[in-house]
Design a protein around this motif. Sequence first.
Motif, PDB file in Angstrom:
ATOM      1  N   ALA A   1     -55.273  36.071 121.778  1.00  0.00           N
ATOM      2  CA  ALA A   1     -55.635  34.558 121.304  1.00  0.00           C
ATOM      3  C   ALA A   1     -56.674  34.185 122.477  1.00  0.00           C
ATOM      4  N   ILE A   2     -56.781  34.913 123.651  1.00  0.00           N
ATOM      5  CA  ILE A   2     -57.228  34.223 124.795  1.00  0.00           C
ATOM      6  C   ILE A   2     -58.657  35.047 124.433  1.00  0.00           C
ATOM      7  N   GLY A   3     -58.749  36.245 124.196  1.00  0.00           N
ATOM      8  CA  GLY A   3     -59.867  36.651 123.666  1.00  0.00           C
ATOM      9  C   GLY A   3     -60.936  35.971 122.284  1.00  0.00           C
ATOM     10  N   LEU A   4     -60.024  35.504 121.818  1.00  0.00           N
ATOM     11  CA  LEU A   4     -60.999  34.839 120.340  1.00  0.00           C
ATOM     12  C   LEU A   4     -61.587  33.849 121.486  1.00  0.00           C
ATOM     13  N   PHE A   5     -60.581  32.771 122.243  1.00  0.00           N
ATOM     14  CA  PHE A   5     -60.679  31.395 122.483  1.00  0.00           C
ATOM     15  C   PHE A   5     -62.271  31.879 123.636  1.00  0.00           C
ATOM     16  N   VAL A   6     -62.565  33.181 124.067  1.00  0.00           N
ATOM     17  CA  VAL A   6     -63.346  32.925 125.609  1.00  0.00           C
ATOM     18  C   VAL A   6     -64.784  33.851 124.124  1.00  0.00           C
TER      19      VAL A   6
ATOM     20  N   LEU B   1     -70.091  30.982 122.233  1.00  0.00           N
ATOM     21  CA  LEU B   1     -71.032  31.102 121.260  1.00  0.00           C
ATOM     22  C   LEU B   1     -71.615  29.686 121.556  1.00  0.00           C
ATOM     23  N   ASN B   2     -70.247  29.141 121.757  1.00  0.00           N
ATOM     24  CA  ASN B   2     -70.228  27.508 122.193  1.00  0.00           C
ATOM     25  C   ASN B   2     -71.292  27.465 123.238  1.00  0.00           C
ATOM     26  N   LEU B   3     -71.417  28.016 124.036  1.00  0.00           N
ATOM     27  CA  LEU B   3     -71.764  28.004 124.847  1.00  0.00           C
ATOM     28  C   LEU B   3     -73.808  27.872 125.090  1.00  0.00           C
ATOM     29  N   ALA B   4     -73.788  29.109 123.948  1.00  0.00           N
ATOM     30  CA  ALA B   4     -74.914  29.697 123.528  1.00  0.00           C
ATOM     31  C   ALA B   4     -75.629  28.550 122.791  1.00  0.00           C
ATOM     32  N   TRP B   5     -74.958  27.765 121.712  1.00  0.00           N
ATOM     33  CA  TRP B   5     -75.746  27.332 120.938  1.00  0.00           C
ATOM     34  C   TRP B   5     -76.732  25.791 121.372  1.00  0.00           C
ATOM     35  N   THR B   6     -76.182  25.343 122.712  1.00  0.00           N
ATOM     36  CA  THR B   6     -77.469  24.686 122.992  1.00  0.00           C
ATOM     37  C   THR B   6     -78.611  24.455 123.667  1.00  0.00           C
ATOM     38  N   PRO B   7     -78.580  25.933 123.631  1.00  0.00           N
ATOM     39  CA  PRO B   7     -80.369  26.962 124.792  1.00  0.00           C
ATOM     40  C   PRO B   7     -80.730  27.152 123.654  1.00  0.00           C
ATOM     41  N   LEU B   8     -79.679  27.517 121.856  1.00  0.00           N
ATOM     42  CA  LEU B   8     -80.948  28.223 120.765  1.00  0.00           C
ATOM     43  C   LEU B   8     -81.353  27.057 120.274  1.00  0.00           C
ATOM     44  N   PHE B   9     -80.580  25.878 120.267  1.00  0.00           N
ATOM     45  CA  PHE B   9     -81.100  24.899 119.433  1.00  0.00           C
ATOM     46  C   PHE B   9     -82.051  23.800 119.753  1.00  0.00           C
ATOM     47  N   PHE B  10     -81.418  23.462 121.134  1.00  0.00           N
ATOM     48  CA  PHE B  10     -82.616  22.440 121.901  1.00  0.00           C
ATOM     49  C   PHE B  10     -83.948  23.750 122.521  1.00  0.00           C
ATOM     50  N   GLY B  11     -83.596  24.528 123.501  1.00  0.00           N
ATOM     51  CA  GLY B  11     -84.825  25.043 123.922  1.00  0.00           C
ATOM     52  C   GLY B  11     -85.057  26.106 122.863  1.00  0.00           C
ATOM     53  N   ALA B  12     -84.852  27.363 121.957  1.00  0.00           N
ATOM     54  CA  ALA B  12     -85.343  28.176 121.475  1.00  0.00           C
ATOM     55  C   ALA B  12     -85.792  27.497 119.822  1.00  0.00           C
TER      56      ALA B  12
ATOM     57  N   VAL C   1     -70.917  27.904 112.057  1.00  0.00           N
ATOM     58  CA  VAL C   1     -70.242  28.891 111.325  1.00  0.00           C
ATOM     59  C   VAL C   1     -69.796  29.157 112.421  1.00  0.00           C
ATOM     60  N   ALA C   2     -70.303  30.085 112.880  1.00  0.00           N
ATOM     61  CA  ALA C   2     -68.803  31.738 113.305  1.00  0.00           C
ATOM     62  C   ALA C   2     -68.373  30.715 114.157  1.00  0.00           C
ATOM     63  N   ILE C   3     -68.867  29.610 115.123  1.00  0.00           N
ATOM     64  CA  ILE C   3     -67.672  29.279 116.408  1.00  0.00           C
ATOM     65  C   ILE C   3     -67.197  28.414 115.115  1.00  0.00           C
ATOM     66  N   LEU C   4     -66.738  28.213 114.217  1.00  0.00           N
ATOM     67  CA  LEU C   4     -65.877  26.982 113.187  1.00  0.00           C
ATOM     68  C   LEU C   4     -65.066  28.482 112.928  1.00  0.00           C
ATOM     69  N   ILE C   5     -65.386  29.830 112.383  1.00  0.00           N
ATOM     70  CA  ILE C   5     -64.404  30.629 112.159  1.00  0.00           C
ATOM     71  C   ILE C   5     -63.671  30.746 113.467  1.00  0.00           C
ATOM     72  N   LEU C   6     -64.414  31.247 114.065  1.00  0.00           N
ATOM     73  CA  LEU C   6     -63.476  31.703 115.430  1.00  0.00           C
ATOM     74  C   LEU C   6     -62.846  30.923 115.590  1.00  0.00           C
ATOM     75  N   SER C   7     -63.424  29.093 115.711  1.00  0.00           N
ATOM     76  CA  SER C   7     -62.328  28.558 116.009  1.00  0.00           C
ATOM     77  C   SER C   7     -60.847  28.468 115.403  1.00  0.00           C
ATOM     78  N   ILE C   8     -61.186  28.594 114.046  1.00  0.00           N
ATOM     79  CA  ILE C   8     -60.090  28.331 113.141  1.00  0.00           C
ATOM     80  C   ILE C   8     -58.513  29.524 113.589  1.00  0.00           C
ATOM     81  N   VAL C   9     -59.761  30.626 113.976  1.00  0.00           N
ATOM     82  CA  VAL C   9     -58.874  31.978 114.121  1.00  0.00           C
ATOM     83  C   VAL C   9     -58.071  31.914 115.799  1.00  0.00           C
ATOM     84  N   THR C  10     -58.671  31.416 115.895  1.00  0.00           N
ATOM     85  CA  THR C  10     -58.639  31.242 117.139  1.00  0.00           C
ATOM     86  C   THR C  10     -57.252  30.030 117.578  1.00  0.00           C
ATOM     87  N   THR C  11     -56.983  28.219 116.664  1.00  0.00           N
ATOM     88  CA  THR C  11     -55.998  27.953 115.970  1.00  0.00           C
ATOM     89  C   THR C  11     -55.288  29.267 115.578  1.00  0.00           C
TER      90      THR C  11
END
Length: 189
Positions: free
Chosen positions: A96-101, A106-117, A128-138
């Motif tokens: 569970a901790i590993g899934l959260f991490v 990925l969550n932290l990478a989204w902003t530089p990818l969207f706004f920066g790149a 979409v990957a964040i959402l899927i992993l977050s559902i599995v984490t939950t």
Amino acid sequence: MAKERRVGTIASKGQLRMSFLRWAIVIVPLILLLGFASGRVVPAGSENSWYVALTKPELNPPGWIFPVVWTTLYILIGLALAMIVHARGARGRGVAIGLFVVQFALNLAWTPLFFGAHRVSAALFVIVAILILSIVTTIAFSRIRKGAAWLMVPYLVWLSFAGVLNWRIDQLNPDAERLVPGAQTSQML
């Protein structure tokens, strides 16, 4: 009358509560700090001229909503993680901790990818990957602490909404990667 403390006994409710608070005092600020840092790596929102130049969907909220929502969500998911970290000996805790991490990285990478790149389509796949992993984490959290899973629900809802926003921005701006705000051509007469 003073309470005796016997060696080998189970911790009292007060001791357990203090142990959780110690984890929360470390984890929640860490999640907030990392989230804030990710948002400051590149200009975001109205501070980003590229983003300002994009065509936005009608359902795009005002800019002030994003920092308020993300601060609240980071506090909630930080508390959820603290509950799981505190659940020593629980089966599935490490997974569970590993899934959260992973989802949080990925969550932290989204902003530089969207706004920066300016990679709107790639950012959509990431969200979409964040959402899927977050559902599995939950789900993993729910098997350890139901309260931790419930703390993740607003995050899942917001990720879904953010995914729809990202998708609509991608649809409305097919050449977003090549958009250069304020670019002007000059002609010599």
